[in-house]
Design a protein around this motif. Sequence first.
Motif, PDB file in Angstrom:
ATOM      1  N   ASN A 171     -28.454  -3.730 -24.288  1.00  0.00           N
ATOM      2  CA  ASN A 171     -27.012  -3.968 -24.109  1.00  0.00           C
ATOM      3  C   ASN A 171     -26.594  -5.319 -24.684  1.00  0.00           C
ATOM      4  O   ASN A 171     -27.418  -6.203 -24.943  1.00  0.00           O
ATOM      5  N   ASP A 172     -25.273  -5.473 -24.864  1.00  0.00           N
ATOM      6  CA  ASP A 172     -24.681  -6.742 -25.282  1.00  0.00           C
ATOM      7  C   ASP A 172     -23.882  -7.295 -24.108  1.00  0.00           C
ATOM      8  O   ASP A 172     -23.134  -6.545 -23.456  1.00  0.00           O
ATOM      9  N   LYS A 173     -24.019  -8.593 -23.863  1.00  0.00           N
ATOM     10  CA  LYS A 173     -23.288  -9.196 -22.740  1.00  0.00           C
ATOM     11  C   LYS A 173     -22.791 -10.586 -23.118  1.00  0.00           C
ATOM     12  O   LYS A 173     -23.332 -11.239 -24.021  1.00  0.00           O
ATOM     13  N   SER A 174     -21.769 -11.045 -22.389  1.00  0.00           N
ATOM     14  CA  SER A 174     -21.228 -12.382 -22.607  1.00  0.00           C
ATOM     15  C   SER A 174     -21.187 -13.161 -21.306  1.00  0.00           C
ATOM     16  O   SER A 174     -20.977 -12.579 -20.231  1.00  0.00           O
ATOM     17  N   ILE A 175     -21.378 -14.474 -21.434  1.00  0.00           N
ATOM     18  CA  ILE A 175     -21.229 -15.398 -20.315  1.00  0.00           C
ATOM     19  C   ILE A 175     -20.157 -16.417 -20.724  1.00  0.00           C
ATOM     20  O   ILE A 175     -20.174 -16.909 -21.862  1.00  0.00           O
ATOM     21  N   LYS A 176     -19.265 -16.712 -19.780  1.00  0.00           N
ATOM     22  CA  LYS A 176     -18.171 -17.636 -20.110  1.00  0.00           C
ATOM     23  C   LYS A 176     -18.353 -18.946 -19.361  1.00  0.00           C
ATOM     24  O   LYS A 176     -18.876 -18.969 -18.246  1.00  0.00           O
ATOM     25  N   CYS A 177     -17.896 -20.034 -19.978  1.00  0.00           N
ATOM     26  CA  CYS A 177     -17.983 -21.354 -19.354  1.00  0.00           C
ATOM     27  C   CYS A 177     -16.716 -22.135 -19.647  1.00  0.00           C
ATOM     28  O   CYS A 177     -16.200 -22.127 -20.774  1.00  0.00           O
ATOM     29  N   GLU A 178     -16.240 -22.815 -18.609  1.00  0.00           N
ATOM     30  CA  GLU A 178     -15.049 -23.648 -18.750  1.00  0.00           C
ATOM     31  C   GLU A 178     -15.276 -24.958 -18.019  1.00  0.00           C
ATOM     32  O   GLU A 178     -15.834 -24.964 -16.919  1.00  0.00           O
TER      33      GLU A 178
ATOM     34  N   ILE B 250     -24.681 -12.413 -26.094  1.00  0.00           N
ATOM     35  CA  ILE B 250     -26.070 -12.033 -26.369  1.00  0.00           C
ATOM     36  C   ILE B 250     -26.098 -10.564 -26.779  1.00  0.00           C
ATOM     37  O   ILE B 250     -25.635  -9.693 -26.032  1.00  0.00           O
ATOM     38  N   ASN B 251     -26.624 -10.309 -27.961  1.00  0.00           N
ATOM     39  CA  ASN B 251     -26.750  -8.922 -28.461  1.00  0.00           C
ATOM     40  C   ASN B 251     -28.141  -8.379 -28.159  1.00  0.00           C
ATOM     41  O   ASN B 251     -29.127  -9.123 -28.069  1.00  0.00           O
ATOM     42  N   SER B 252     -28.207  -7.072 -28.033  1.00  0.00           N
ATOM     43  CA  SER B 252     -29.496  -6.365 -27.931  1.00  0.00           C
ATOM     44  C   SER B 252     -30.440  -7.052 -26.956  1.00  0.00           C
ATOM     45  O   SER B 252     -31.546  -7.495 -27.320  1.00  0.00           O
ATOM     46  N   LEU B 253     -30.020  -7.143 -25.720  1.00  0.00           N
ATOM     47  CA  LEU B 253     -30.783  -7.872 -24.713  1.00  0.00           C
ATOM     48  C   LEU B 253     -32.212  -7.357 -24.568  1.00  0.00           C
ATOM     49  O   LEU B 253     -32.470  -6.153 -24.636  1.00  0.00           O
ATOM     50  N   GLU B 254     -33.131  -8.315 -24.376  1.00  0.00           N
ATOM     51  CA  GLU B 254     -34.553  -8.006 -24.200  1.00  0.00           C
ATOM     52  C   GLU B 254     -35.010  -8.486 -22.829  1.00  0.00           C
ATOM     53  O   GLU B 254     -34.370  -9.352 -22.215  1.00  0.00           O
TER      54      GLU B 254
ATOM     55  N   PRO C 255     -32.966 -17.282 -31.018  1.00  0.00           N
ATOM     56  CA  PRO C 255     -32.813 -16.067 -31.835  1.00  0.00           C
ATOM     57  C   PRO C 255     -31.363 -15.797 -32.209  1.00  0.00           C
ATOM     58  O   PRO C 255     -30.436 -16.142 -31.456  1.00  0.00           O
ATOM     59  N   ASN C 256     -31.165 -15.160 -33.342  1.00  0.00           N
ATOM     60  CA  ASN C 256     -29.816 -14.854 -33.827  1.00  0.00           C
ATOM     61  C   ASN C 256     -29.035 -13.945 -32.894  1.00  0.00           C
ATOM     62  O   ASN C 256     -27.808 -13.828 -33.021  1.00  0.00           O
ATOM     63  N   ARG C 257     -29.731 -13.297 -31.986  1.00  0.00           N
ATOM     64  CA  ARG C 257     -29.041 -12.421 -31.022  1.00  0.00           C
ATOM     65  C   ARG C 257     -28.131 -13.225 -30.089  1.00  0.00           C
ATOM     66  O   ARG C 257     -27.237 -12.673 -29.452  1.00  0.00           O
ATOM     67  N   PHE C 258     -28.358 -14.525 -30.020  1.00  0.00           N
ATOM     68  CA  PHE C 258     -27.539 -15.390 -29.175  1.00  0.00           C
ATOM     69  C   PHE C 258     -26.487 -16.054 -30.053  1.00  0.00           C
ATOM     70  O   PHE C 258     -26.833 -16.735 -31.027  1.00  0.00           O
ATOM     71  N   SER C 259     -25.230 -15.866 -29.718  1.00  0.00           N
ATOM     72  CA  SER C 259     -24.186 -16.503 -30.521  1.00  0.00           C
ATOM     73  C   SER C 259     -23.185 -17.204 -29.605  1.00  0.00           C
ATOM     74  O   SER C 259     -22.482 -16.563 -28.822  1.00  0.00           O
ATOM     75  N   PRO C 260     -23.147 -18.527 -29.695  1.00  0.00           N
ATOM     76  CA  PRO C 260     -22.171 -19.281 -28.924  1.00  0.00           C
ATOM     77  C   PRO C 260     -20.827 -19.298 -29.655  1.00  0.00           C
ATOM     78  O   PRO C 260     -20.773 -19.180 -30.876  1.00  0.00           O
TER      79      PRO C 260
END
Lengths: 114, 111
Positions: free
Chosen positions: A17-24, A78-82, A61-66
């Motif tokens: 799966n692909d997921k996102s985490i948000k920070c403020e 985060i793409n293609s979670l492992e 890894p490139n799967r992580f994109s900020p």
Amino acid sequence: DTAVSQTPKYLVTQMGNDKSIKCEQNLGHDTMYWYKQDSKKFLKIMFSYNNKELIINETVPNRFSPKSPDKAHLNLHINSLELGDSAVYFCASSQVQGKGYGYTFGSGTRLTVV
Amino acid sequence: QKEVEQDPGPLSVPEGAIVSLNCTYSNSAFQYFMWYRQYSRKGPELLMYTYSSGNKEDGRFTAQVDKSSKYISLFIRDSQPSDSATYLCAMSVGSNYKLTFGKGTLLTVNP
């Protein structure tokens, strides 16, 4: 009023799966970070942004994109979670750039990949 | 050799004891030295920072840095059960925008 807030606090998801985490942050800091804490409590930097500009990409890894839409926000996609991505991810911010003190951490996002 | 090595613990002490937590480092470029405290399921919070050799005191906490030996310590006097947490040393090079952490020492102070 939380200084560095992350959402969600907990994330359970399946491999692939692909997921996102948000920070403020509401501290007016110029620099924001993502740190990863593994099961042995070892904290390691992943990314650092200063005024929306990527400063550090610590062989992640490139799967992580900020993404930093403005200096108060830093999100992590985060793409293609492992399975090995399971960890606690901390967002942090600092004002005195690079001097090491004045870091404020969020309370973390506990990611579990099943 | 890891850049920062921290005594792994865990450490269990009675209330009122003096606690000593220690880290060594190999990178002589480190200029700033910090101690963070992390309670279970929380983010690290800054306890102490210093950028010179010598001692810095804040209440019951004393941070000590010896740059010639590449060694830092945190002393906690009159330890309290509320001090029970993981303590992380961290270091940075001036303009490097990152902290390098030790692996942390879990401290338990027993009433």
